[in-house]
Structure formats: C-alpha cells, structure tokens
Design an enzyme around this catalytic site. Structure first.
Site, PDB file in Angstrom:
ATOM      1  N   LYS A 248       0.842  -1.203   0.000  1.00 32.76           N
ATOM      2  CA  LYS A 248       0.000   0.000   0.000  1.00 32.76           C
ATOM      3  C   LYS A 248       0.870   1.243   0.000  1.00 32.76           C
ATOM      4  CE  LYS A 248      -3.146   2.516   3.100  1.00 32.76           C
ATOM      5  NZ  LYS A 248      -3.826   2.485   4.415  1.00 32.76           N
ATOM      6  N   ASP A 253      -2.521  10.477   4.074  1.00 38.73           N
ATOM      7  CA  ASP A 253      -3.929  10.129   4.204  1.00 38.73           C
ATOM      8  C   ASP A 253      -4.653  11.143   5.078  1.00 38.73           C
ATOM      9  OD1 ASP A 253      -6.379   8.914   4.221  1.00 38.73           O
ATOM     10  OD2 ASP A 253      -5.799   7.312   5.609  1.00 38.73           O
ATOM     11  N   LYS A 260     -10.146  12.868   8.604  1.00 38.71           N
ATOM     12  CA  LYS A 260      -9.657  12.507   9.931  1.00 38.71           C
ATOM     13  C   LYS A 260      -9.607  13.740  10.821  1.00 38.71           C
ATOM     14  CE  LYS A 260      -6.383   8.985   8.199  1.00 38.71           C
ATOM     15  NZ  LYS A 260      -6.906   7.777   8.866  1.00 38.71           N
ATOM     16  N   ASP A 271       1.622   6.235   5.780  1.00 39.41           N
ATOM     17  CA  ASP A 271       0.624   5.319   5.244  1.00 39.41           C
ATOM     18  C   ASP A 271       1.082   4.621   3.968  1.00 39.41           C
ATOM     19  OD1 ASP A 271      -1.766   4.094   5.815  1.00 39.41           O
ATOM     20  OD2 ASP A 271      -3.003   5.543   4.755  1.00 39.41           O
ATOM     21  N   ASP A 330     -12.204   7.213   4.042  1.00 41.06           N
ATOM     22  CA  ASP A 330     -11.009   6.977   4.851  1.00 41.06           C
ATOM     23  C   ASP A 330     -10.639   5.496   4.888  1.00 41.06           C
ATOM     24  OD1 ASP A 330      -8.853   7.720   6.415  1.00 41.06           O
ATOM     25  OD2 ASP A 330      -9.967   7.598   8.296  1.00 41.06           O
ATOM     26  N   GLU A 332      -9.533   3.855   2.351  1.00 42.24           N
ATOM     27  CA  GLU A 332      -9.057   3.972   0.970  1.00 42.24           C
ATOM     28  C   GLU A 332      -7.960   2.985   0.605  1.00 42.24           C
ATOM     29  OE1 GLU A 332      -5.690   5.147   2.949  1.00 42.24           O
ATOM     30  OE2 GLU A 332      -7.745   5.729   3.431  1.00 42.24           O
ATOM     31  N   ARG A 334      -7.650  -0.181   1.062  1.00 45.44           N
ATOM     32  CA  ARG A 334      -8.166  -1.411   0.463  1.00 45.44           C
ATOM     33  C   ARG A 334      -8.594  -1.202  -0.989  1.00 45.44           C
ATOM     34  NH1 ARG A 334     -12.582  -1.733   5.086  1.00 45.44           N
ATOM     35  NH2 ARG A 334     -10.741  -0.821   6.087  1.00 45.44           N
TER      36      ARG A 334
END
Length: 497
Positions: A248, A253, A260, A271, A330, A332, A334
């Site tokens: 990933k 993020d 967030k 991230d 959020d 995201e 996946r």
C-alpha cells in the site's frame, strides 16, 4: 537520506578503537576480561537483552552489552545488543564490537544479525535539519577471532538487508508534501534500476487504460497524479517459484471527505509503509541471490480533499470488474490494494503477500508491536510468522470468518468498502481484499499499522519509521522452496495470545 554505517571484519579489535563491546551475560554475570564485577554492579548492569553499560577510565571506553541468559542467545539478542552498543558509544567515530565466543549460532548468521543491529541502531533521519548533524559513529570493526571468512559473508548480507530497511525508513519519514506519488515512484525506479530489477511505472494515462478504478477513485481528491510501480526480479538460476508482493502506497492520508481529526493526521505520512517495505525488500534480492522469482506492485497516491474528491456513496469499477460502493473515503487503502491484488493475480504466482498500514482496529486488537496476519494460505501459518519474527515483530493470526462477508454486501454494487458498525473492522477489511485475489492462489495479508511506526524506540527499531516488513519479506523469500508454501485454506479460528 540516511548515511550507511561502515562495518569491517577483523580477527581482533584494532588498538585505535575507542570503544569495545564485550559479551555477555546470563542468569549470573559472566566474567568480562578487563572489567571488574564491582564496576558492573555500580553501573547497575544486569545483562538483560539490549542493555548496555559504559565504563570509561579516561583513556579507553568499554561498552558491555547484555545478551540475556547464556543458553538462549540467538540472532534477536545479538541484533538488539549491537543496537544498544552503537547507542551507548555514539560519541565515538570509530569503534569495535567483539563477537561473543561460544555461541550456538552459525558465525555467518550471527555476524549478519550483529551487522543489522549496528546499522539499524545507528540510523538517523536528518534530511530536514538545519546546521551540521550531530557526530555519529561512522565505522565499526567486528572482531570475530578465526571466523573471518564466514563473518565477512554475514556482514555483507547484513549490510544489504539493513540498507534496504533504512531506505524504507527514509521514505516513510519523508513528509507527504515532499514524497508525492510521482516522487516516490521516481525514487523507487532509480533504486530498482540500480539494483538490476526490471521496472515499469504506470502514469495516470496508463492507470486509466489498465482500469485501476480504485486507484483512480482515491486519487480524485488530489492535485498530484497517481503512479503504480511494478518491479520484477529474475533469479540467476532456475527459479524455485514465483511470488507476487503488493504494498500500500498512500503517501499521505487525510481521510478524504470522511476527513480525519487533526491528531489522526499527524503521522499519516507513514501510510505508504507497505509500499516502502516491498520496494526496499525487492531491491535487496539481486545482491542476496534469492532463488525465487518475485513480482512487486506498489500503487501510489495521496488521499486528499478537493472539489471533485470521491464522495461517500460513489461507485467505481475495479481492475477485476468488481463494482465497489465507497461509503467511507477513509477506508481507501483497500481500494488501491484491490486493483494491485488483481494485477498480481494475473501473474499467476505461486503465492501473493501484501503489506499495508490498513486498519486502526488491528492496533486496538494487537498493539503496536505485532502485525495482523490473515489470508487464504493455511501453510503460511508457519513461514509468515517465522519471517515476521525475524523482521522484528510478531504476526498475530486473525480469522477471516465467512459469515462476516455479508456485512460488505451493498444494495447497489457488488461490494461496499466498510462493514458498518463499530466492531470487526480489521476482519471485514481482510474479507474485502480477499475478493480481489483470484481463486486458487495462496494469499497472505500483513496489516502493519502497528509496527511500521513506533511512538518510542525499541531495540534496533527507532522512534518513527521502523521499516518493518523489509526483513520479514526477505526472510520469507530467502527460505522459499525450503518447505511447502502452498495451501488454500482460510485462516480461521485462531487468535493472538
């Protein structure tokens, strides 16, 4: 970027060394040549793994490091002791580490562990500091007695592995405004080409043509275009199989429109730790002459907010034709992993392994020192956690209960990206990813949200980016073909104690 510590091998410690590490300790402190027991007692030295005492008589400093009980000294203790040594001797430029006698550890393996500990323990990220950096150790001589040849091989391999970890740490520590997707892809391509890997970088047009709907959906809120980096390693001999890796690569993020809170964004430059681990590990494979063919995929974008960011309720079509309703922007990671897992499946590998800082729920369950492990490969229950332990953290098994899959049913699409409700988020995230792995391909997923970034240092792991996943993947790939890694049963019914 971080500077590489030089590690040399010699029979004995050079006379000019200003600090010498000596072993070791057991339930009762072993006698240390040239060091009085009373001095160790005054220093409060117990010999526990990773502890150190500095004894300085004004002419020469000696650093005594702990290895724990004498009957259980292994590579982890050596690695942690070496890291403690460079921390204690940091004010000296050139030092020596005396390899302990009488260990039940192969000399090459032990020298590799010590080298990893020395380099990783000395790691600092100073790219954004003004002025001259603080003094640091630049050379360590590893004194090994008569095992010079074996130790040199171990040191060489240890330097390769540690350098790969430091590369991953550097990327994760770099702010998201600097490490955009195009910049990350450029750094990855340059390192991979220098290592001798085959490199393909997909830009926005190529990503659109490839139908990577999840990557495009997340990128809609960004002013920086996405990238997907594909790396291929071909072994020098007949390959023992093919493994696909997926990492990933969310370079920052914000949560998108499901934004967030401010505190939740502070560390979100990390991230992309999964992609950094995959790239770092793959670039080490040629120098280690690993026998398995490896194909790596790293989708890259940030998750931001602008006038056309994806909205809760939007639907996109993924690479494998699955339609996805996005109810929480959020969730995201996946989305971009789904596309990459579909691409990895098209390679028809013997197995797929993905790494991602995927869910906070995993950290709630396992803490920050353990990676969550799940997938569709029963035989991964042994090699993956063993490799994770080599990499500096455990890998706690998480079940993939089939009856939870209905929580992802969408009223208007094939699947929705969250399960709803407060509980089981790490499990439904794994079930979401499973839909993008082709039937019959063993797949292991490591949720590294905890060990990829630490609030406090731990052994050779520093505060901040740890590079977790690099050593795990390398250990897994180095051992590939030594056992049976096949299997197609879901992980189920297991929990981490």
């Amino acid at each position: 970027m971080s500077e590489q510590l030089a590690v040399k091998v010699a029979k004995t410690a050079p006379g000019g060394a200003t600090a010498v590490a000596v072993t070791a300790c057991s339930d009762r402190l072993t006698r240390v040549p040239g060091v009085r027991r009373a001095a160790l007692d005054r220093a409060g030295f117990t010999g526990a793994v990773g502890t150190a005492a500095v004894l300085d008589d004004g002419e020469r400093a000696r650093v005594v490091v702990g290895l724990g009980p004498s009957g259980s000294v292994g590579t982890d203790a050596l690695r942690r002791a070496a890291a403690a040594f460079v921390g204690a001797a940091r004010r000296h430029r050139r030092v020596a580490f005396e390899y302990p006698d009488g260990l039940d550890v192969d000399p090459a393996v032990g020298a590799r562990a010590v080298t990893e500990g020395l380099v990783l323990g000395a790691y600092r990220f100073d790219d954004f500091r003004s002025g001259d950096p603080k003094p640091r150790i630049d050379t360590v001589t590893l004194a090994v007695g008569d095992d010079v040849r074996a130790a040199r091989d171990g040191v060489a391999r240890g330097l390769v592995v540690a350098d790969a970890v430091c590369f991953a740490r550097d990327q994760v520590n770099t702010p998201g405004g600097t490490l955009t997707a195009p910049e990350f892809a450029e750094r990855a391509a340059a390192r991979a080409e220098a290592a001798g890997l085959e490199v393909e970088v997909l830009d926005l047009d190529a990503i659109t043509e490839a139908g990577l709907g999840g990557l495009l959906a997340v990128n809609k809120g960004s002013t920086n275009p996405p990238r997907l980096v594909k790396l291929t390693y071909e072994p020098s001999g007949e390959p023992t199989g093919t493994v696909a890796l997926v990492g990933k690569g969310i370079t920052f993020d914000s949560g998108g429109l499901s934004i967030k809170p401010a505190e939740g964004m502070m560390d979100m430059k990390m991230d992309m730790g999964g992609a950094a681990a995959v790239i770092g590990a793959m670039c080490a494979l040629p120098a280690l002459d690993v026998g398995v063919r490896v194909v790596g995929f790293a989708p890259m974008t940030d998750n931001m907010v602008n006038g056309d960011a994806q909205r809760p309720g939007d639907v996109y079509t993924a690479r494998n034709g699955t339609t996805v309703e996005v109810l929480n922007t959020d969730a995201e990671g996946r989305l971009i992993l789904g596309d990459a897992l579909a691409l990895a499946s098209e390679e028809e590998p013997d197995a797929i392994v993905d790494l991602a800082t995927l869910t906070g729920a995993c950290m709630v369950a396992l803490g920050d020192g353990v990676a969550g492990r799940r997938g569709t490969a029963a035989a991964f229950r042994e090699p993956v956690p063993a490799a994770a332990a080599t990499g500096g953290a455990g890998a706690g098994p998480r079940p993939l209960p089939d009856d939870y899959r209905s929580r992802l049913d969408s009223q208007i699409a094939d699947i929705k990206n969250i399960g709803g409700g407060r509980f089981g988020g790490t499990l439904t995230a794994g079930l979401f990813l499973r839909d993008f792995v082709a039937d019959g391909i063993p797949w292991a997923h490591l949720d590294i949200a905890g060990p990829a970034w630490l609030a406090e240092p731990d052994g050779e792991q520093p505060k901040g980016a740890t590079g977790f996943g690099v050593r795990t993947l390398i250990a897994l790939l180095e051992g590939w073909g030594a056992g049976d890694e096949d299997g197609d049963e879901d992980e189920a019914g297991e929990d981490a104690g």
